[in-house]
Design a protein around this motif. Structure first.
Motif, PDB file in Angstrom:
ATOM      1  N   ASP A 392      -3.372  -6.629  -8.008  1.00  0.00           N
ATOM      2  CA  ASP A 392      -3.803  -5.360  -8.608  1.00  0.00           C
ATOM      3  C   ASP A 392      -4.873  -4.704  -7.747  1.00  0.00           C
ATOM      4  N   VAL A 393      -5.000  -3.371  -7.893  1.00  0.00           N
ATOM      5  CA  VAL A 393      -5.910  -2.557  -7.071  1.00  0.00           C
ATOM      6  C   VAL A 393      -6.720  -1.654  -7.985  1.00  0.00           C
ATOM      7  N   PRO A 394      -7.934  -1.255  -7.548  1.00  0.00           N
ATOM      8  CA  PRO A 394      -8.797  -0.458  -8.439  1.00  0.00           C
ATOM      9  C   PRO A 394      -8.507   1.046  -8.425  1.00  0.00           C
ATOM     10  N   VAL A 395      -8.062   1.609  -7.291  1.00  0.00           N
ATOM     11  CA  VAL A 395      -7.913   3.064  -7.199  1.00  0.00           C
ATOM     12  C   VAL A 395      -6.578   3.419  -6.532  1.00  0.00           C
ATOM     13  N   THR A 396      -6.235   4.703  -6.588  1.00  0.00           N
ATOM     14  CA  THR A 396      -4.930   5.178  -6.141  1.00  0.00           C
ATOM     15  C   THR A 396      -4.684   4.915  -4.661  1.00  0.00           C
ATOM     16  N   LYS A 397      -5.659   5.182  -3.815  1.00  0.00           N
ATOM     17  CA  LYS A 397      -5.429   5.013  -2.382  1.00  0.00           C
ATOM     18  C   LYS A 397      -5.162   3.552  -2.025  1.00  0.00           C
ATOM     19  N   ASP A 398      -5.745   2.609  -2.769  1.00  0.00           N
ATOM     20  CA  ASP A 398      -5.470   1.191  -2.539  1.00  0.00           C
ATOM     21  C   ASP A 398      -4.050   0.837  -2.973  1.00  0.00           C
ATOM     22  N   MET A 399      -3.554   1.489  -4.009  1.00  0.00           N
ATOM     23  CA  MET A 399      -2.164   1.303  -4.438  1.00  0.00           C
ATOM     24  C   MET A 399      -1.202   1.701  -3.325  1.00  0.00           C
ATOM     25  N   HIS A 400      -1.439   2.854  -2.741  1.00  0.00           N
ATOM     26  CA  HIS A 400      -0.570   3.324  -1.651  1.00  0.00           C
ATOM     27  C   HIS A 400      -0.591   2.352  -0.476  1.00  0.00           C
ATOM     28  N   LYS A 401      -1.768   1.878  -0.129  1.00  0.00           N
ATOM     29  CA  LYS A 401      -1.912   0.970   1.010  1.00  0.00           C
ATOM     30  C   LYS A 401      -1.160  -0.345   0.763  1.00  0.00           C
ATOM     31  N   ALA A 402      -1.301  -0.896  -0.433  1.00  0.00           N
ATOM     32  CA  ALA A 402      -0.672  -2.180  -0.736  1.00  0.00           C
ATOM     33  C   ALA A 402       0.857  -2.066  -0.748  1.00  0.00           C
ATOM     34  N   VAL A 403       1.399  -1.036  -1.401  1.00  0.00           N
ATOM     35  CA  VAL A 403       2.850  -0.883  -1.481  1.00  0.00           C
ATOM     36  C   VAL A 403       3.442  -0.624  -0.096  1.00  0.00           C
ATOM     37  N   ALA A 404       2.725   0.118   0.736  1.00  0.00           N
ATOM     38  CA  ALA A 404       3.231   0.418   2.073  1.00  0.00           C
ATOM     39  C   ALA A 404       3.211  -0.808   2.984  1.00  0.00           C
ATOM     40  N   GLU A 405       2.290  -1.746   2.765  1.00  0.00           N
ATOM     41  CA  GLU A 405       2.111  -2.870   3.700  1.00  0.00           C
ATOM     42  C   GLU A 405       2.809  -4.153   3.265  1.00  0.00           C
ATOM     43  N   ILE A 406       3.075  -4.330   1.970  1.00  0.00           N
ATOM     44  CA  ILE A 406       3.626  -5.601   1.482  1.00  0.00           C
ATOM     45  C   ILE A 406       5.141  -5.468   1.303  1.00  0.00           C
ATOM     46  N   PRO A 407       5.955  -6.226   2.045  1.00  0.00           N
ATOM     47  CA  PRO A 407       7.420  -6.184   1.865  1.00  0.00           C
ATOM     48  C   PRO A 407       7.799  -6.568   0.430  1.00  0.00           C
ATOM     49  N   GLY A 408       8.750  -5.813  -0.136  1.00  0.00           N
ATOM     50  CA  GLY A 408       9.216  -6.076  -1.496  1.00  0.00           C
ATOM     51  C   GLY A 408       8.322  -5.526  -2.581  1.00  0.00           C
ATOM     52  N   ALA A 409       7.292  -4.705  -2.210  1.00  0.00           N
ATOM     53  CA  ALA A 409       6.324  -4.232  -3.199  1.00  0.00           C
ATOM     54  C   ALA A 409       6.852  -3.050  -4.001  1.00  0.00           C
ATOM     55  N   ILE A 410       6.413  -2.980  -5.251  1.00  0.00           N
ATOM     56  CA  ILE A 410       6.684  -1.846  -6.136  1.00  0.00           C
ATOM     57  C   ILE A 410       5.398  -1.535  -6.897  1.00  0.00           C
ATOM     58  N   GLY A 411       5.108  -0.226  -7.085  1.00  0.00           N
ATOM     59  CA  GLY A 411       3.914   0.187  -7.816  1.00  0.00           C
ATOM     60  C   GLY A 411       4.128   1.553  -8.449  1.00  0.00           C
ATOM     61  N   TYR A 412       3.053   2.254  -8.765  1.00  0.00           N
ATOM     62  CA  TYR A 412       3.154   3.565  -9.418  1.00  0.00           C
ATOM     63  C   TYR A 412       1.934   4.387  -9.024  1.00  0.00           C
ATOM     64  N   SER A 413       2.076   5.720  -9.111  1.00  0.00           N
ATOM     65  CA  SER A 413       1.021   6.596  -8.596  1.00  0.00           C
ATOM     66  C   SER A 413       1.180   8.003  -9.150  1.00  0.00           C
ATOM     67  N   GLU A 414       0.101   8.756  -9.058  1.00  0.00           N
ATOM     68  CA  GLU A 414       0.173  10.204  -9.329  1.00  0.00           C
ATOM     69  C   GLU A 414       1.109  10.825  -8.285  1.00  0.00           C
ATOM     70  N   LEU A 415       1.971  11.734  -8.724  1.00  0.00           N
ATOM     71  CA  LEU A 415       3.067  12.226  -7.887  1.00  0.00           C
ATOM     72  C   LEU A 415       2.600  12.933  -6.626  1.00  0.00           C
ATOM     73  N   ALA A 416       1.696  13.918  -6.766  1.00  0.00           N
ATOM     74  CA  ALA A 416       1.290  14.702  -5.597  1.00  0.00           C
ATOM     75  C   ALA A 416       0.640  13.825  -4.543  1.00  0.00           C
ATOM     76  N   GLU A 417      -0.167  12.847  -4.976  1.00  0.00           N
ATOM     77  CA  GLU A 417      -0.829  11.968  -4.014  1.00  0.00           C
ATOM     78  C   GLU A 417       0.153  11.011  -3.357  1.00  0.00           C
ATOM     79  N   ALA A 418       1.189  10.590  -4.087  1.00  0.00           N
ATOM     80  CA  ALA A 418       2.227   9.751  -3.483  1.00  0.00           C
ATOM     81  C   ALA A 418       2.981  10.518  -2.408  1.00  0.00           C
ATOM     82  N   ARG A 419       3.259  11.768  -2.680  1.00  0.00           N
ATOM     83  CA  ARG A 419       3.937  12.594  -1.667  1.00  0.00           C
ATOM     84  C   ARG A 419       3.046  12.800  -0.445  1.00  0.00           C
ATOM     85  N   LYS A 420       1.758  13.048  -0.684  1.00  0.00           N
ATOM     86  CA  LYS A 420       0.840  13.268   0.428  1.00  0.00           C
ATOM     87  C   LYS A 420       0.725  12.010   1.291  1.00  0.00           C
TER      88      LYS A 420
END
Length: 501
Positions: A392-420
């Motif tokens: 688990d991660v505390p903030v949105t930017k950490d969510m993006h970093k973890a899902v992008a770096e860990i193979p097989g990862a799945i998570g969730y995010s605010e839409l506009a920030e995920a697109r950015k």
């Protein structure tokens, strides 16, 4: 420059001067104006030939003149004003004579009227009209007396004169037309092939006014709009909504220069705790991804916008769509390998937000039916080398970093920030995340963003002004630019943004 309205004064000058110039030139000074123009003044060096057909036969000549040291002059007399000139408008005391065309240092040996703009003018320029030739001042100045010719606007006639030197040498002085016009003037005109001096001067004046206005605008600060507020406002809370608030605050600051903003987006729960612990403080508000719950009775909610969220996966999985049931099964641990739902043979790694996150609470409510399997905290950095299946991660930017770096990862995010962040976004049951689909409820993962304050906000506070700006002014367009729909929009049904709903 204080309260002195320099820009207003300059604007009035820029209007009054051109209007006054126009009125003087065309209404007052130039309304009744008789002009004359010397179109030819040349010495005769050879035989005298007719410039205009039939003119020489019409010339009234002095029989005793010795035809030498001659010159030819062609003068155009015209109504160059804006009103008709009647015979009664000429101020000359002689009954029939209205104007005197004078030729210093020359005597007139012949003359003829050569061109009429209107043939009706011929009756006023005939042999009995008063037109005639004479000499003035001891024979040194030739004079052609012209009758009181009525001239409509734009009418003209021309006088051709053959002259002989009476005294002096060198170039001749210019011919002069003398006379008076009632409520008008007689003036020399020129053929205009370019911009007149008056127009050039007027243009230069207007350019100067514009330049001065521009300089005054740069130097003199503009007052803030009446609905602006000044002071300092600290905004804390949801990291998912951080970019929206920062952009809106930047726009508000451009409009309201006395406002100062401080940000600390550490998550929804931390924001709610901070505002509660601070007590009533109009300079502090928090942003929450959803309703606050029963644990914060002193906090008052202000709905801001319908916001969009999305499920994200690691780029290499190749997954583009998941059903709502598959998402629930993945996060409840019933699906542990991607091969079970048509993906690669990789273990599923769940990236979650820490407890207390507004985005996590919203995800559980919208996508997991309100419940989930409880798991202990694990750092996403720590599991990279341990083949862990959850973190688990505390903030949105950490969510993006973890899902992008860990193979097989799945998570969730605010839409506009995920697109950015260029994350791999998946559709839900074939429906893409979209503001309108959330409004019509065909897309399930949406929430309402709220601002919370400890008690009521004073009407003149920066917090009250900024929150109003977010939903009712340019700030509403900032919300839409980030994919949100402002609460209070005609697209959202009444009560949709109710925090108790």
């Amino acid at each position: 420059m204080g309260d002195f309205p320099v820009d207003t004064i300059l604007a009035l000058i820029g209007i009054v001067i051109p209007v006054a110039a126009f009125l003087w030139e065309f209404v007052i000074g130039g309304r009744r104006r008789l002009g004359y123009r010397v179109q030819m003044d040349t010495p005769v060096t050879g035989e005298v030939e007719a410039v205009f057909p039939g003119v020489l036969t019409q010339l009234r000549r002095d029989a005793g003149a010795h035809m030498r040291d001659l010159s030819i002059v062609l003068v155009r007399i015209e109504n160059s004003g804006t009103s008709t000139i009647e015979a009664a408008d000429y101020l000359a005391p002689v009954a029939r004579v209205g104007l005197h065309l004078r030729f210093p240092q020359r005597r007139v040996v012949g003359m003829a009227v050569t061109e009429l703009s209107d043939q009706d003018l011929a009756d006023s320029l005939g042999p009995n009209s008063g037109i005639g030739v004479r000499e003035d001042t001891g024979g040194h100045i030739g004079v052609i007396d012209l009758p009181k010719v009525p001239l409509n606007r734009g009418d003209h006639y021309k006088v051709l004169a053959i002259l002989q030197r009476s005294e002096g040498s060198g170039e001749y002085p210019d011919p002069v037309l003398l006379g008076g016009i009632r409520r008008g003037r007689v003036t020399e005109t020129r053929s205009r092939t370019g911009v007149s001096r008056v127009m050039l001067a007027l243009m230069a004046f207007l350019v100067l006014v514009i330049v001065v206005q521009f300089v005054v605008t740069l130097v003199e600060p503009r007052p803030d709009p009446l609905d602006c507020a000044s002071g300092k406002l600290t905004v804390v809370g949801s990291s998912a909504f951080e970019p929206v608030i920062r952009d809106a605050a930047a726009q508000y600051g451009k409009r309201c220069t006395g406002a100062e903003f401080v940000f600390d987006f550490a998550g929804t729960e931390r924001g709610l705790d901070r505002v509660t612990e601070a007590g009533p403080d109009p300079s502090l508000i928090t942003i929450s991804d959803g309703a606050k719950g029963p644990g914060y009775p002193a906090l008052l909610a202000r709905p801001l916008a319908l916001s969009m969220f999305t499920v994200i996966v690691h780029e290499d999985l190749g997954v583009t769509d998941l059903s709502a049931k598959q998402i629930d099964d993945l996060f409840q641990g019933r699906i542990t390998r991607w091969s079970q739902i048509g993906g690669p043979d990789l273990p599923v790694v769940l990236v979650d937000r820490t407890p207390g996150s507004g985005t996590r609470t919203l995800f559980e409510r919208r996508m997991l039916g309100g419940g989930r399997t409880e798991r202990p905290h694990q750092s996403c950095t720590a599991i990279k080398d341990t083949a862990g299946t959850y973190c688990d991660v505390p903030v949105t930017k950490d969510m993006h970093k973890a899902v992008a770096e860990i193979p097989g990862a799945i998570g969730y995010s605010e839409l506009a920030e995920a697109r950015k962040a260029d994350m791999r976004i998946v559709t839900v049951d074939g429906v893409a995340a979209d503001r309108q689909r959330a409004i019509d409820r065909s897309y399930p993962f949406w929430g309402v963003e709220y601002a919370y304050s400890n008690g009521d906000l004073p009407g003149d506070s920066l917090a009250a002004s900024f929150l109003h700006y977010l939903t009712a002014d340019i700030g509403a367009e900032v919300l839409r630019a980030h994919g949100n729909e402002p609460c209070g929009s005609a697209l959202i049904e009444p009560g949709r943004c109710d925090p108790n709903r």
